[in-house]
Design a protein around this motif. Structure first.
Motif, mmCIF file in Angstrom:
data_model
loop_
_atom_site.group_PDB
_atom_site.id
_atom_site.type_symbol
_atom_site.label_atom_id
_atom_site.label_comp_id
_atom_site.label_asym_id
_atom_site.label_seq_id
_atom_site.Cartn_x
_atom_site.Cartn_y
_atom_site.Cartn_z
ATOM 1 N N ASP A 1 0.717 -1.732 -0.004
ATOM 2 C CA ASP A 1 0.002 0.162 0.164
ATOM 3 C C ASP A 1 0.679 1.473 -0.490
ATOM 4 O O ASP A 1 1.821 1.566 1.051
ATOM 5 N N PRO A 2 1.026 2.443 -0.752
ATOM 6 C CA PRO A 2 1.301 3.029 -0.661
ATOM 7 C C PRO A 2 1.672 4.446 0.291
ATOM 8 O O PRO A 2 2.418 5.237 0.656
ATOM 9 N N ARG A 3 -0.418 3.979 0.644
ATOM 10 C CA ARG A 3 -0.078 5.313 2.071
ATOM 11 C C ARG A 3 1.005 4.567 2.459
ATOM 12 O O ARG A 3 1.362 5.522 3.661
ATOM 13 N N ALA A 4 1.754 3.375 2.916
ATOM 14 C CA ALA A 4 2.344 2.947 3.884
ATOM 15 C C ALA A 4 3.605 3.788 4.076
ATOM 16 O O ALA A 4 4.261 4.139 5.064
ATOM 17 N N ALA A 5 4.315 3.853 2.542
ATOM 18 C CA ALA A 5 5.467 4.683 2.213
ATOM 19 C C ALA A 5 5.452 6.192 2.739
ATOM 20 O O ALA A 5 5.898 6.571 2.627
ATOM 21 N N VAL A 6 3.776 6.584 2.149
ATOM 22 C CA VAL A 6 4.019 8.050 2.261
ATOM 23 C C VAL A 6 4.133 7.616 3.873
ATOM 24 O O VAL A 6 3.490 8.958 4.399
ATOM 25 N N ALA A 7 3.492 7.410 4.833
ATOM 26 C CA ALA A 7 3.659 7.557 6.183
ATOM 27 C C ALA A 7 4.813 7.099 6.714
ATOM 28 O O ALA A 7 5.742 8.117 7.866
ATOM 29 N N ALA A 8 5.458 6.319 6.168
ATOM 30 C CA ALA A 8 7.102 6.435 6.675
ATOM 31 C C ALA A 8 7.916 7.667 5.781
ATOM 32 O O ALA A 8 9.088 8.218 7.278
ATOM 33 N N ASP B 1 10.643 8.577 8.754
ATOM 34 C CA ASP B 1 11.813 6.923 8.674
ATOM 35 C C ASP B 1 12.451 7.097 7.615
ATOM 36 O O ASP B 1 14.158 6.141 7.749
ATOM 37 N N ILE B 2 12.693 7.672 6.353
ATOM 38 C CA ILE B 2 12.688 7.552 5.326
ATOM 39 C C ILE B 2 13.147 9.419 4.045
ATOM 40 O O ILE B 2 11.826 9.495 4.805
ATOM 41 N N ASP B 3 13.426 9.015 3.681
ATOM 42 C CA ASP B 3 13.728 10.713 3.513
ATOM 43 C C ASP B 3 12.743 11.055 1.661
ATOM 44 O O ASP B 3 12.144 12.080 1.231
#
Length: 328
Positions: A125-132, A137-139
């Protein structure tokens, strides 16, 4: 609770000696001993026992360690969220053989001074990457949110590049001898893309692709990895798959697999970069500039509908690359 005391405790526990922890933290051994003694008094437990080789954790120390690590990591994330230039640039890619990883590697080879940390979040889910990204947690993340209006206000998404697709087939496939293929020629052939995850942007991509060109895209069965997929293609006279032109795949020479470009129109997968709106990591500027120098695709390109919607936060460089029209 003193976070520096917790940091000293964690490093002493991991290194097994107060002196080694002091050397790494840039303080004296006496400072480390005082911090840990203060922590023990506050918790009213002993955290270490001394041995001939250094120190070992007590049972109470073992119970505290994972929690202390979590607190120290949280403090470090909070600091780097407002001071991103102080550590490596962390970018999430879908896989280390993906086009995104290949492009990043090309950039790093020409800019080896870049302190780069390429990670894979292993989320669909790309929303999990958005949250990170939002949490620091990531840049940045090479993912796409198909509805940019749902992005948090402090996160932006810019166009990165479009990855043309190729048909990957084994030597006995009916299309194996073709030098180029049109989407019409793919109709009625089984295109196996295992592991299409619900709620992922690639699920929506393949849905639109199948609908627009009447393609038979089969996502049945679990995805056991690229090696199993390549094994299947090499042995099959009726199964093909789609791969990105920059995706890196390696197979034994006796497989004789063929990568065939798809043209008229070129089928392209749009890739975006998700990053903070304010205070992005300073190394991101060079990578975004590099993305703007990638070769342009042919004029006749098919992209999914959500790729042609203006993306909030697009840079001028990224906008300049979005001149290819969507074709049906």
């Amino acid at each position: 609770m003193d976070t520096e005391a917790l940091r000293s405790f964690v490093r002493a526990a991991e290194l097994g000696q107060f002196q080694h922890a002091a050397d790494e933290l840039g303080v004296t051994q006496q400072a480390v001993s005082k911090r840990i003694a203060t922590l023990e008094r506050e918790l009213e437990v002993r955290l270490f026992t001394r041995t001939a080789r250094g120190v070992e954790l007590t049972l109470d120390g073992q119970a505290l360690l994972p929690h202390a690590r979590s607190i120290v990591a949280g403090v470090e994330r909070a600091i780097t969220a407002v001071r991103p230039g102080s550590r490596a640039l962390r970018i999430d890619v879908l896989g280390l053989r993906s086009a995104q990883a290949v492009v990043l590697h090309d950039y790093w080879r020409s800019h080896p001074e870049t302190n780069l940390d390429v990670v894979t979040l292993r989320v669909n889910d790309p929303r999990a990457a958005v949250a990170a990204v939002e949490a620091g947690d990531i840049d940045a993340s090479f993912r796409s949110v198909t509805d940019p209006a749902t992005l948090p206000p402090d996160v932006q998404m810019i166009h990165a590049f479009d990855s043309p697709l190729e048909l990957l087939v084994g030597p006995r496939h009916p299309l194996a001898s073709a030098r180029r293929l049109t989407p019409t020629q793919l109709r009625k052939h089984r295109i196996w893309v295992p592991g299409i995850a619900p709620r992922s942007e690639w699920a929506e991509f393949y849905d639109q692709l199948a609908t627009d060109f009447d393609l038979r895209i089969d996502a049945a069965g679990p995805h056991f990895g690229d090696e199993v997929l390549l094994d299947t293609l090499a042995d099959s006279a009726g199964v093909a798959t789609l791969v990105g032109a920059r995706d890196r795949y390696i197979w034994p020479t006796n497989y004789d697999l063929r990568r065939i470009p798809i043209v008229n129109p070129t089928l392209a997968y749009p890739l975006s970069l998700i990053l903070p709106r304010l205070n992005p990591h300073p190394e991101l500027r060079g990578i975004i500039t590099h993305l703007g120098t990638l070769p342009r695709l042919p004029e006749t390109v098919w992209l999914p509908s959500w790729a042609t919607t203006p993306q909030r936060g697009d840079s001028d460089t990224a906008n300049a690359r979005r001149s290819q029209p969507r074709q049906r």
